[in-house]
Design an enzyme around this catalytic site. Structure first.
Site, PDB file in Angstrom:
ATOM      1  N   GLY A  71     -46.878  47.607 -37.242  1.00 25.42           N
ATOM      2  CA  GLY A  71     -47.417  48.336 -35.773  1.00 25.42           C
ATOM      3  C   GLY A  71     -47.764  49.663 -36.078  1.00 25.42           C
ATOM      4  O   GLY A  71     -48.789  50.232 -35.447  1.00 25.42           O
ATOM      5  N   THR A  72     -46.943  50.430 -36.909  1.00 28.67           N
ATOM      6  CA  THR A  72     -47.291  51.768 -36.847  1.00 28.67           C
ATOM      7  C   THR A  72     -48.469  51.984 -37.754  1.00 28.67           C
ATOM      8  O   THR A  72     -49.527  52.989 -37.119  1.00 28.67           O
ATOM      9  CB  THR A  72     -46.142  52.389 -37.739  1.00 28.67           C
ATOM     10  OG1 THR A  72     -44.834  52.351 -36.946  1.00 28.67           O
ATOM     11  CG2 THR A  72     -46.196  54.034 -37.761  1.00 28.67           C
ATOM     12  N   ASN A 147     -41.918  48.266 -25.231  1.00 28.96           N
ATOM     13  CA  ASN A 147     -40.880  47.844 -25.975  1.00 28.96           C
ATOM     14  C   ASN A 147     -39.369  48.212 -25.281  1.00 28.96           C
ATOM     15  O   ASN A 147     -38.633  47.363 -25.538  1.00 28.96           O
ATOM     16  CB  ASN A 147     -40.933  48.549 -27.427  1.00 28.96           C
ATOM     17  CG  ASN A 147     -41.307  49.988 -27.248  1.00 28.96           C
ATOM     18  OD1 ASN A 147     -42.249  50.520 -26.566  1.00 28.96           O
ATOM     19  ND2 ASN A 147     -40.231  50.747 -27.684  1.00 28.96           N
ATOM     20  N   HIS A 197     -42.664  41.422 -37.532  1.00 28.37           N
ATOM     21  CA  HIS A 197     -41.443  41.461 -37.398  1.00 28.37           C
ATOM     22  C   HIS A 197     -40.846  41.316 -35.803  1.00 28.37           C
ATOM     23  O   HIS A 197     -39.951  41.435 -35.691  1.00 28.37           O
ATOM     24  CB  HIS A 197     -40.560  42.459 -38.154  1.00 28.37           C
ATOM     25  CG  HIS A 197     -40.728  43.886 -37.676  1.00 28.37           C
ATOM     26  ND1 HIS A 197     -39.719  44.408 -37.016  1.00 28.37           N
ATOM     27  CD2 HIS A 197     -41.820  44.737 -37.526  1.00 28.37           C
ATOM     28  CE1 HIS A 197     -40.179  45.782 -36.796  1.00 28.37           C
ATOM     29  NE2 HIS A 197     -41.504  45.919 -36.969  1.00 28.37           N
ATOM     30  N   THR A 233     -53.405  46.591 -52.671  1.00 26.00           N
ATOM     31  CA  THR A 233     -53.275  45.315 -53.063  1.00 26.00           C
ATOM     32  C   THR A 233     -52.528  44.674 -51.707  1.00 26.00           C
ATOM     33  O   THR A 233     -51.546  45.129 -51.380  1.00 26.00           O
ATOM     34  CB  THR A 233     -52.310  44.989 -54.208  1.00 26.00           C
ATOM     35  OG1 THR A 233     -52.884  45.656 -55.497  1.00 26.00           O
ATOM     36  CG2 THR A 233     -51.853  43.643 -54.512  1.00 26.00           C
ATOM     37  N   CYS A 322     -36.065  53.444 -33.059  1.00 29.44           N
ATOM     38  CA  CYS A 322     -36.535  54.250 -33.587  1.00 29.44           C
ATOM     39  C   CYS A 322     -35.942  55.720 -33.009  1.00 29.44           C
ATOM     40  O   CYS A 322     -35.761  56.846 -33.606  1.00 29.44           O
ATOM     41  CB  CYS A 322     -37.930  54.760 -33.924  1.00 29.44           C
ATOM     42  SG  CYS A 322     -38.888  54.048 -32.637  1.00 29.44           S
TER      43      CYS A 322
HETATM   44  C1  PLP Z   1     -44.768  48.787 -28.961  1.00 28.22           C
HETATM   45  C2  PLP Z   1     -44.209  49.198 -30.580  1.00 28.22           C
HETATM   46  N1  PLP Z   1     -45.587  49.542 -31.357  1.00 28.22           N
HETATM   47  C3  PLP Z   1     -45.571  49.680 -32.479  1.00 28.22           C
HETATM   48  C4  PLP Z   1     -44.125  49.504 -33.279  1.00 28.22           C
HETATM   49  C5  PLP Z   1     -44.240  49.921 -34.704  1.00 28.22           C
HETATM   50  O1  PLP Z   1     -44.139  48.664 -35.169  1.00 28.22           O
HETATM   51  P1  PLP Z   1     -43.842  48.574 -36.724  1.00 28.22           P
HETATM   52  O2  PLP Z   1     -42.307  48.568 -36.968  1.00 28.22           O
HETATM   53  O3  PLP Z   1     -44.239  47.352 -37.047  1.00 28.22           O
HETATM   54  O4  PLP Z   1     -44.289  49.989 -37.500  1.00 28.22           O
HETATM   55  C6  PLP Z   1     -43.041  49.132 -32.395  1.00 28.22           C
HETATM   56  C7  PLP Z   1     -41.721  49.040 -33.147  1.00 28.22           C
HETATM   57  O5  PLP Z   1     -40.659  49.097 -32.430  1.00 28.22           O
HETATM   58  C8  PLP Z   1     -43.043  48.848 -31.233  1.00 28.22           C
HETATM   59  O6  PLP Z   1     -42.235  48.224 -30.396  1.00 28.22           O
END
Ligand code: PLP
Length: 387
Positions: A71-72, A147, A197, A233, A322
């Protein structure tokens, strides 16, 4: 000791079927998808199959899927890939840090950013998006499902406003994928982030939907992987797992997995509110994903409650994984108007497909006692009840 995991918004356990799908790609099918020999062809076929599975979940073309590390990266690729100095961005105050901190960096690089406020339920007003549009606005980025609270933003309406203004629209759908249907043909969305995940797939594998014709600068320079949109890759087992998780998530809608989760979540919320005093549901009045409950317990430190519950075998969270451990109260809860104290007194329960009625009953059996013990230790509670 019985252990129950109700922190699925932090990460979900891998489904056994997903692991079984991934297993050969660690061993006999280990190839590099760019190689032209047999192992390479097998790897390429697996990556392209996974692309189709993810595209099916989003109802888009396979060519519109770019595999990422999660996601990041997806959020960062959408924002930094699209924007140049001088471009204006509209986002919200309740985004995940993957978008918020990317926006802070974009500001340093010369992209003005408007952070829209939210109402008392943590919902963005689409009219605020309309009002924030400028001639230089290039992108609107609004999280689909939060989240921390699970709140679903009115993204369809916001995406339409962006499209009418000829502005790109991105949504972080990391917490929405697999919980609400996502249809890129029906939504005017140009970019959409998901990650494996949070939907019972592997960590470290995600995807960015990039609408055909949307030109992105890559974040990484190297080979021509992912049609030159993401060099490196491919994470073969991860991508295979993401594809399988996407397929299972899509099938889950027809099999009632969302309704089951909703029933469990609603029972958990209802019983906590009924059985414990001075408790409230954050964003209770807003449309939400079916798995998330965020509640405040007055006069208790959320962190203390998470630790007390953990000692009894229940894993929950104070909010974003986080930012756990940070002293600052949640930016999401304070943006919706909660006092710092109430935000700090809030905890998040988030369910996954593996959770059962017994798990919810276990949580309910612990809560009243843990809350009253922590309140007994709280000077604020003592003075509140003696008044
Ligand atoms: C809404 C949201 N965006 C982005 C992320 C980041 O995703 P990743 O952990 O796969 O980098 C998260 C993870 O907590 C999330 O909840």
């Amino acid at each position: 000791m019985n252990r129950v995991y109700l922190d699925n918004n932090a990460t979900t356990p891998l489904l056994p079927e997903v692991f079984e799908a991934m297993r050969p790609y660690f061993f006999e099918r280990f190839g590099n998808a760019s190689s032209i020999h047999r192992q390479g062809q097998q790897a390429r076929a697996a990556v392209e199959h996974a692309r189709e599975q993810v595209a099916d979940l989003l109802n888009c073309r396979p060519a519109e899927i770019v595999f990422t590390s999660g996601g990041t990266e997806g959020d960062n690729l959408a924002l930094f890939g699209l924007l140049k100095p001088g471009d204006h961005v509209i986002t919200s105050a309740v985004e995940h840090h993957a978008v918020l901190n990317a926006c802070r960096r974009l500001e340093e690089l010369g992209c003005p950013v408007t952070y829209l406020p939210v109402d008392g339920r943590a919902v963005v007003n689409p009219d605020d998006v309309r009002r924030a549009l400028r001639r230089e606005t290039k992108l609107v980025s609004i999280i689909l499902a939060n989240n921390e609270t699970g709140v679903l933003q009115p993204v369809r309406e916001i995406a339409k406003i962006a499209a009418e203004a000829d502005v790109y629209f991105h949504s972080d759908a990391v917490q929405a994928a697999g919980k609400v249907p996502l249809d890129m043909k029906e939504m005017s969305c140009d970019l959409l982030t998901i990650t494996g995940h949070k939907m019972h797939g592997p960590q470290g594998a995600g995807a960015l939907y990039v609408r055909k014709g949307t030109l992105l600068q890559p974040l990484l320079y190297g080979g021509r992987h992912e049609r030159s949109r993401r060099a490196g890759t491919e994470n073969l087992p991860g991508i295979v797992g993401l594809g399988k998780a996407a397929e299972i998530a899509r099938e889950g809608f027809a099999q009632g997995s969302v309704e089951r989760m909703l029933e469990l979540r609603d029972r958990l919320e209802r019983c906590i509110v009924d059985r414990i005093e001075q408790v409230g549901l954050n964003s209770g009045g807003a449309p939400r994903v079916p798995n998330t409950a965020n509640l405040y317990f007055d006069c208790i430190e959320g962190e203390a409650m998470v630790i007390a519950l953990d000692l009894k075998g229940l894993s929950v969270s104070t909010g974003a994984a986080c930012s756990s451990g940070a002293i600052e109260p949640s930016h999401v809860l304070t943006a919706m108007g909660l006092s710092a104290d109430r935000a700090r007194a809030s905890i998040r329960f988030s369910l996954g497909k593996q959770n059962t009625t017994e798990d919810v009953e276990f949580a309910l059996s612990l809560m009243p006692d843990v809350v009253s013990r922590l309140r007994e230790l709280s000077p604020v509670w003592k003075s509140a009840v003696s008044r």
